[in-house]
Design a protein around this motif. Structure first.
Motif, PDB file in Angstrom:
ATOM      1  N   LEU A   9       0.632  -0.995  -0.066  1.00  0.00           N
ATOM      2  CA  LEU A   9      -0.056  -0.024  -0.021  1.00  0.00           C
ATOM      3  C   LEU A   9       0.884   1.342  -0.012  1.00  0.00           C
ATOM      4  N   ALA A  10       1.186   1.789  -1.086  1.00  0.00           N
ATOM      5  CA  ALA A  10       2.211   2.905  -1.240  1.00  0.00           C
ATOM      6  C   ALA A  10       1.488   4.206  -1.368  1.00  0.00           C
ATOM      7  N   THR A  11       2.394   5.243  -0.743  1.00  0.00           N
ATOM      8  CA  THR A  11       1.688   6.418  -0.444  1.00  0.00           C
ATOM      9  C   THR A  11       2.879   7.576  -0.929  1.00  0.00           C
ATOM     10  N   GLU A  12       4.220   6.995  -0.833  1.00  0.00           N
ATOM     11  CA  GLU A  12       5.208   7.997  -1.257  1.00  0.00           C
ATOM     12  C   GLU A  12       6.259   7.343  -1.809  1.00  0.00           C
ATOM     13  N   ALA A  13       6.683   7.659  -3.179  1.00  0.00           N
ATOM     14  CA  ALA A  13       7.817   6.715  -3.912  1.00  0.00           C
ATOM     15  C   ALA A  13       9.099   6.389  -2.922  1.00  0.00           C
ATOM     16  N   LYS A  14       9.420   7.676  -2.516  1.00  0.00           N
ATOM     17  CA  LYS A  14      10.778   7.571  -1.773  1.00  0.00           C
ATOM     18  C   LYS A  14      10.605   6.394  -0.571  1.00  0.00           C
ATOM     19  N   ILE A  15       9.713   6.788   0.394  1.00  0.00           N
ATOM     20  CA  ILE A  15       9.579   5.877   1.586  1.00  0.00           C
ATOM     21  C   ILE A  15       9.264   4.526   1.303  1.00  0.00           C
ATOM     22  N   ASP A  16       8.466   4.463   0.150  1.00  0.00           N
ATOM     23  CA  ASP A  16       7.965   2.924  -0.067  1.00  0.00           C
ATOM     24  C   ASP A  16       8.844   2.095  -0.932  1.00  0.00           C
ATOM     25  N   ARG A  17       9.938   2.723  -1.471  1.00  0.00           N
ATOM     26  CA  ARG A  17      10.760   2.093  -2.330  1.00  0.00           C
ATOM     27  C   ARG A  17      11.442   0.761  -1.627  1.00  0.00           C
ATOM     28  N   GLY A  18      11.820   0.786  -0.378  1.00  0.00           N
ATOM     29  CA  GLY A  18      12.445  -0.306   0.276  1.00  0.00           C
ATOM     30  C   GLY A  18      11.383  -1.521   0.477  1.00  0.00           C
ATOM     31  N   ALA A  19      10.138  -1.271   0.688  1.00  0.00           N
ATOM     32  CA  ALA A  19       8.892  -2.215   0.925  1.00  0.00           C
ATOM     33  C   ALA A  19       8.754  -2.860  -0.633  1.00  0.00           C
ATOM     34  N   ILE A  20       8.741  -1.998  -1.386  1.00  0.00           N
ATOM     35  CA  ILE A  20       8.411  -2.653  -3.005  1.00  0.00           C
ATOM     36  C   ILE A  20       9.468  -3.584  -3.142  1.00  0.00           C
ATOM     37  N   GLU A  21      10.836  -3.202  -2.846  1.00  0.00           N
ATOM     38  CA  GLU A  21      12.082  -4.068  -3.351  1.00  0.00           C
ATOM     39  C   GLU A  21      11.749  -5.507  -2.609  1.00  0.00           C
ATOM     40  N   THR A  22      11.574  -5.254  -0.971  1.00  0.00           N
ATOM     41  CA  THR A  22      11.525  -6.531  -0.564  1.00  0.00           C
ATOM     42  C   THR A  22      10.229  -7.466  -1.027  1.00  0.00           C
ATOM     43  N   ALA A  23       9.117  -6.931  -1.293  1.00  0.00           N
ATOM     44  CA  ALA A  23       7.973  -7.629  -1.940  1.00  0.00           C
ATOM     45  C   ALA A  23       8.246  -7.998  -3.266  1.00  0.00           C
ATOM     46  N   LEU A  24       9.196  -7.452  -3.982  1.00  0.00           N
ATOM     47  CA  LEU A  24       9.534  -7.944  -5.350  1.00  0.00           C
ATOM     48  C   LEU A  24      10.319  -9.255  -5.170  1.00  0.00           C
ATOM     49  N   SER A  25      11.337  -9.249  -4.184  1.00  0.00           N
ATOM     50  CA  SER A  25      12.054 -10.235  -4.113  1.00  0.00           C
ATOM     51  C   SER A  25      11.481 -11.454  -3.498  1.00  0.00           C
ATOM     52  N   MET A  26      10.499 -11.298  -2.695  1.00  0.00           N
ATOM     53  CA  MET A  26       9.832 -12.333  -1.801  1.00  0.00           C
ATOM     54  C   MET A  26       8.898 -13.034  -2.899  1.00  0.00           C
ATOM     55  N   GLN A  67      -4.718  12.561  -9.275  1.00  0.00           N
ATOM     56  CA  GLN A  67      -3.216  12.730 -10.160  1.00  0.00           C
ATOM     57  C   GLN A  67      -2.110  12.240  -9.324  1.00  0.00           C
ATOM     58  N   ARG A  68      -2.309  12.581  -7.971  1.00  0.00           N
ATOM     59  CA  ARG A  68      -1.224  11.942  -7.111  1.00  0.00           C
ATOM     60  C   ARG A  68      -1.172  10.316  -7.210  1.00  0.00           C
ATOM     61  N   ALA A  69      -2.300   9.607  -7.304  1.00  0.00           N
ATOM     62  CA  ALA A  69      -2.170   8.186  -7.702  1.00  0.00           C
ATOM     63  C   ALA A  69      -1.540   8.013  -8.858  1.00  0.00           C
ATOM     64  N   GLN A  70      -1.928   8.526  -9.902  1.00  0.00           N
ATOM     65  CA  GLN A  70      -1.206   8.360 -11.256  1.00  0.00           C
ATOM     66  C   GLN A  70       0.177   8.639 -11.205  1.00  0.00           C
ATOM     67  N   ASP A  71       0.679   9.779 -10.551  1.00  0.00           N
ATOM     68  CA  ASP A  71       1.927  10.092 -10.524  1.00  0.00           C
ATOM     69  C   ASP A  71       2.877   9.056  -9.889  1.00  0.00           C
ATOM     70  N   LEU A  72       2.049   8.643  -8.723  1.00  0.00           N
ATOM     71  CA  LEU A  72       2.969   7.659  -7.747  1.00  0.00           C
ATOM     72  C   LEU A  72       3.441   6.540  -8.621  1.00  0.00           C
ATOM     73  N   ALA A  73       2.235   5.910  -9.325  1.00  0.00           N
ATOM     74  CA  ALA A  73       2.279   4.472 -10.196  1.00  0.00           C
ATOM     75  C   ALA A  73       3.334   4.823 -11.443  1.00  0.00           C
ATOM     76  N   GLU A  74       3.635   6.159 -11.961  1.00  0.00           N
ATOM     77  CA  GLU A  74       4.610   6.400 -12.870  1.00  0.00           C
ATOM     78  C   GLU A  74       5.871   6.219 -11.996  1.00  0.00           C
ATOM     79  N   ALA A  75       6.139   6.972 -11.161  1.00  0.00           N
ATOM     80  CA  ALA A  75       7.236   6.925 -10.194  1.00  0.00           C
ATOM     81  C   ALA A  75       7.887   5.520  -9.790  1.00  0.00           C
ATOM     82  N   LEU A  76       6.783   4.589  -9.545  1.00  0.00           N
ATOM     83  CA  LEU A  76       7.326   3.258  -9.036  1.00  0.00           C
ATOM     84  C   LEU A  76       7.429   2.403 -10.281  1.00  0.00           C
ATOM     85  N   ARG A  77       7.021   2.482 -11.462  1.00  0.00           N
ATOM     86  CA  ARG A  77       7.060   1.606 -12.326  1.00  0.00           C
ATOM     87  C   ARG A  77       8.351   1.393 -12.759  1.00  0.00           C
TER      88      ARG A  77
END
Length: 280
Positions: A9-26, A67-77
């Motif tokens: 459940l991402a709300t900010e690209a910089k802070i959530d990056r580590g969680a996403i990388e962990t989830a990708l590995s898992m 727009q924030r949701a769309q921008d966040l998706a693009e930042a995390l893609r």
């Protein structure tokens, strides 16, 4: 063959990056699906003005939230490898005041949530809100990882369980059973057991038997409360013994009490340098 669903459940690209990388590995290791929900949470602008005897408030910023949701998706893609067909990004606008309902509904359709630490050097109110929504409204386990992410090996050497004889702790242990079965050793950690416990003469014995019957290799460590806070005792023990993760019940006290006065859950979320597997 797919093995369930992990969500972030991402709300900010910089802070959530580590969680996403962990989830990708898992999910790569497990073969499970990963849903990344990019949340644009609607807020009400703080400005207002008087019109006669009425106070007029600015309407919530629905379009800005979308727009924030769309921008966040693009930042995390860019974090998602092109060959990972089992990962999906979902921009989601969350109406103001409905974080618990909306986020809880999203979380309900996952098997586990991977989340960034909700407390850090900066205020993270949205991370606190989404974590609580996943635990209370979603009712599923949440793996909280420190900033920068964390390794979650398929077969960990040592996992600790914080045991206080509570319903919340038992829910967390049941939720973590698949991981506990894969661990070489699970340590049941008990800090200063209370006299009201039914197994005072053998604290943790009933839990160790339960885990053994579920294919888990476990040992018990009973610790004196040598420091003012239980969290301090736990953190020192985990560090000294090389635990790779800690399973614990979340928010044994009310959220309001924990927010105002602190509690073991909040203190562990603020200070832990290893993944915390929470449920309630």
């Amino acid at each position: 063959m797919s093995h369930g669903t992990v969500a972030v459940l991402a709300t900010e690209a910089k802070i959530d990056r580590g969680a996403i990388e962990t989830a990708l590995s898992m999910t790569e290791t497990e073969g499970s699906h990963l849903d990344i929900y990019c949340l644009g949470i609607e807020t009400t602008p703080p400005d207002s003005y008087f019109a006669g005897t009425a106070v007029l408030l600015s309407p919530p910023d629905r379009e800005a939230a979308e727009q924030r949701a769309q921008d966040l998706a693009e930042a995390l893609r860019p974090l998602i490898p092109s060959w990972r067909g089992n990962v999906a990004l979902h921009p989601v606008m969350v109406p103001g005041g409905l974080i618990s309902d909306q986020v809880g509904r999203l979380a309900r359709y996952a098997d586990r949530i991977v989340a960034a630490a909700p407390y850090g050097p900066e205020d993270r109110p949205l991370h606190v809100a989404t974590l609580e929504a996943a635990l209370f409204a979603g009712g599923i386990p949440v793996i909280v990882v420190p900033d920068g992410g964390a390794a979650m090996p398929e077969r960990p050497e040592r996992i600790a369980v914080a045991w206080d004889d509570s319903r919340e702790a038992m829910v967390a242990i049941r939720a973590a059973l698949p991981m506990l079965r894969r661990a070489a050793l699970v340590e049941i950690v008990i800090v200063d057991p209370e006299t009201r416990w039914g197994d005072r003469s053998d604290p943790g014995g009933a839990l160790a038997l339960y885990l053994a019957r579920n294919g888990v290799t476990a040992e018990i460590s009973v610790l004196n409360r040598s420091r003012p806070r239980v969290s301090e005792v736990l953190l020192r023990h985990l560090r000294d013994n090389g635990a790779e993760a800690l399973v614990m019940g979340g928010y044994g006290h009310s959220r309001l009490r924990e927010a105002l006065f602190g509690g073991t859950t909040r203190e562990m979320l603020e200070a832990a340098a290893l993944p915390l597997i929470l449920a309630r």
